[in-house]
Design an enzyme around this catalytic site. Structure first.
Site, mmCIF file in Angstrom:
data_model
loop_
_atom_site.group_PDB
_atom_site.id
_atom_site.type_symbol
_atom_site.label_atom_id
_atom_site.label_comp_id
_atom_site.label_asym_id
_atom_site.label_seq_id
_atom_site.Cartn_x
_atom_site.Cartn_y
_atom_site.Cartn_z
ATOM 1 N N PHE A 20 -10.953 45.083 123.388
ATOM 2 C CA PHE A 20 -11.463 46.252 124.461
ATOM 3 C C PHE A 20 -12.791 46.016 124.548
ATOM 4 O O PHE A 20 -13.506 46.024 125.606
ATOM 5 C CB PHE A 20 -11.027 47.528 124.026
ATOM 6 C CG PHE A 20 -11.204 48.358 125.017
ATOM 7 C CD1 PHE A 20 -10.882 48.172 126.409
ATOM 8 C CD2 PHE A 20 -11.558 49.694 125.030
ATOM 9 C CE1 PHE A 20 -10.987 49.177 127.616
ATOM 10 C CE2 PHE A 20 -11.654 50.879 125.824
ATOM 11 C CZ PHE A 20 -11.585 50.327 127.129
ATOM 12 N N LYS A 109 -9.785 55.311 120.760
ATOM 13 C CA LYS A 109 -8.775 56.370 120.872
ATOM 14 C C LYS A 109 -8.338 56.700 119.336
ATOM 15 O O LYS A 109 -6.987 56.238 118.979
ATOM 16 C CB LYS A 109 -7.724 55.912 121.712
ATOM 17 C CG LYS A 109 -8.003 55.802 123.182
ATOM 18 C CD LYS A 109 -7.124 55.061 123.829
ATOM 19 C CE LYS A 109 -7.397 54.874 125.410
ATOM 20 N NZ LYS A 109 -6.409 54.077 126.324
ATOM 21 N N LYS A 208 -1.302 60.364 122.566
ATOM 22 C CA LYS A 208 -0.251 59.494 123.058
ATOM 23 C C LYS A 208 0.031 58.232 122.578
ATOM 24 O O LYS A 208 1.078 57.758 122.440
ATOM 25 C CB LYS A 208 -0.825 58.935 124.496
ATOM 26 C CG LYS A 208 -1.872 58.211 124.805
ATOM 27 C CD LYS A 208 -1.722 56.985 124.513
ATOM 28 C CE LYS A 208 -3.045 55.986 124.346
ATOM 29 N NZ LYS A 208 -3.002 54.396 124.036
ATOM 30 N N ARG A 272 -0.484 47.772 120.924
ATOM 31 C CA ARG A 272 -0.403 47.685 119.454
ATOM 32 C C ARG A 272 0.503 48.570 118.905
ATOM 33 O O ARG A 272 1.429 48.392 117.929
ATOM 34 C CB ARG A 272 -1.737 47.601 118.977
ATOM 35 C CG ARG A 272 -2.679 46.571 119.095
ATOM 36 C CD ARG A 272 -3.924 46.384 118.325
ATOM 37 N NE ARG A 272 -4.833 47.347 118.965
ATOM 38 C CZ ARG A 272 -5.919 47.548 119.807
ATOM 39 N NH1 ARG A 272 -5.773 46.397 120.305
ATOM 40 N NH2 ARG A 272 -6.572 48.401 120.097
ATOM 41 N N VAL A 296 -6.375 46.906 114.699
ATOM 42 C CA VAL A 296 -5.474 48.136 114.284
ATOM 43 C C VAL A 296 -4.700 48.864 115.411
ATOM 44 O O VAL A 296 -5.266 48.969 116.262
ATOM 45 C CB VAL A 296 -6.676 49.042 113.688
ATOM 46 C CG1 VAL A 296 -7.692 49.687 114.531
ATOM 47 C CG2 VAL A 296 -5.892 50.344 112.805
#
Length: 352
Positions: A20, A109, A208, A272, A296
């Site tokens: 990201f 997140k 989420k 993921r 992760v």
């Protein structure tokens, strides 16, 4: 002279070169000079010499450093793209060089715990809200940064890297953070919305991930679209109650960072968290799944933290509770599903 290479143009910093972070750096580099931070010197060298690292391509104009002071000195706006497991450590590393004038936007997140010295998540049974930190709260606790924001939404890195249409949310209590994030990132194929409820947006992105693991498990069991629709709708209800208990607003759950991201990650093999659930349903053990994952899956740590929070709060979250038992107590996925099918949900919508 090309304005992109003008020596007096502001340089934008990006901390972290995972999937990201790399995508965001490349997007920023379309209109700005970009300096990225990587912890390992060999990664920095590879980016500067070959414009690639860890099988990821970087725009040729991007430069890299492993010196936090250099990045903070050269960049007024900094994007933190670091996994939650290492976020606090990186924040502390940058703390001596961050100033109140810096504008910091994170894209993580996950949650972090503020625990006494020598304690870890496995050594505490219940966790009060004041022990749970969102990433903006970590930045405010560990540094003197004031203008802090969060980037969240259905932003799967592989799709962004292909310039497929997408959108995100920049959330902050400071309007100038939102406006700057929009100015830097908005393009014809990438829409950027604003939201003043930073805690609600952060919690939406965090919670989420739990439902995404469960969705992957349903897919792995081959249980069809009806079951997925049930899970997503009940999962959103659970997200609403948890977000309210943790200090977020219901409104953000219904936005792009909530239901938008929830639907995306519950349907994507590139997620993921979805992948963890899918592989669990196929009979793999959690330890072996984590061992060969390149990055992760934030939802696993989130399940642990929220389970600890539930112990101290007068609140039930049946999807999270049963997923915890699947991940850490060897409850069979089919058994967990049977429990949820029999759970006494008497009302469809109970929060409006």
């Amino acid at each position: 002279m090309d304005s992109k290479n003008s020596s007096n143009q502001a340089v934008i910093g990006v901390v972290g070169v995972g999937s990201f972070g790399t995508v965001i750096a490349n997007m920023l580099a379309e209109k700005n000079q970009v300096l990225v931070y990587a912890r390992k010197e060999e990664v920095v060298q590879e980016i500067n010499e070959f414009h690639r690292a860890q099988n990821r391509e970087f725009e040729a104009s991007i430069r890299a450093t492993h010196d936090p002071e250099e990045l903070c000195t050269r960049c007024q706006t900094i994007f933190f793209m670091v996994p939650s497991s290492g976020f606090q450590e990186v924040a502390r590393k940058f703390a001596p060089f961050l100033q109140p004038y810096h504008l910091v936007i994170h894209g993580t997140k996950g949650l972090c715990l503020d625990l006494p010295e020598g304690k870890d998540l496995d050594s505490v049974k219940s966790i009060n809200r004041n022990r749970i930190l969102t990433m903006s709260e970590v930045l405010q606790k560990e540094t003197v940064a004031v203008r802090v924001g969060c980037l969240a939404g259905p932003n799967i890195s592989k799709e962004l890297a292909l310039s497929q249409p997408a959108a995100t949310v920049i959330a902050s209590k400071f309007n100038e953070v939102i406006l700057e994030g929009q100015r830097l990132l908005r393009t014809e194929r990438f829409q950027v919305y604003g939201n003043s409820d930073i805690i609600g947006v952060e919690l939406s992105g965090v919670l989420k991930n739990i439902i995404a693991i469960a969705a992957g498990a349903l897919a792995g069991l081959g249980l069809g679209e009806n079951a997925k629709g049930l899970l997503i709708s009940r999962g959103m209800v659970e997200m609403v109650h948890l977000s309210k208990a943790l200090g977020g607003s219901v409104k953000s759950i219904f936005g792009l960072a909530g239901v938008g991201d929830l639907v995306t990650t519950c349907n994507s093999v590139n997620s993921r968290n979805f992948t963890v659930g899918y592989r669990l349903a196929k009979g793999e053990k959690l330890a072996s799944i984590l061992e060969d994952m390149e990055e992760v899956a934030e939802g696993i740590n989130t399940v642990k933290i929220i389970k600890g929070f539930l112990e101290s709060a007068d609140l039930r979250a049946p999807i999270t509770e049963n997923l915890y038992r699947v991940l850490f107590e060897e409850l069979g996925i089919e058994e967990a599903l049977q429990f949820l099918m029999k759970y006494p949900f008497n009302v469809d919508v109970d929060f409006v």
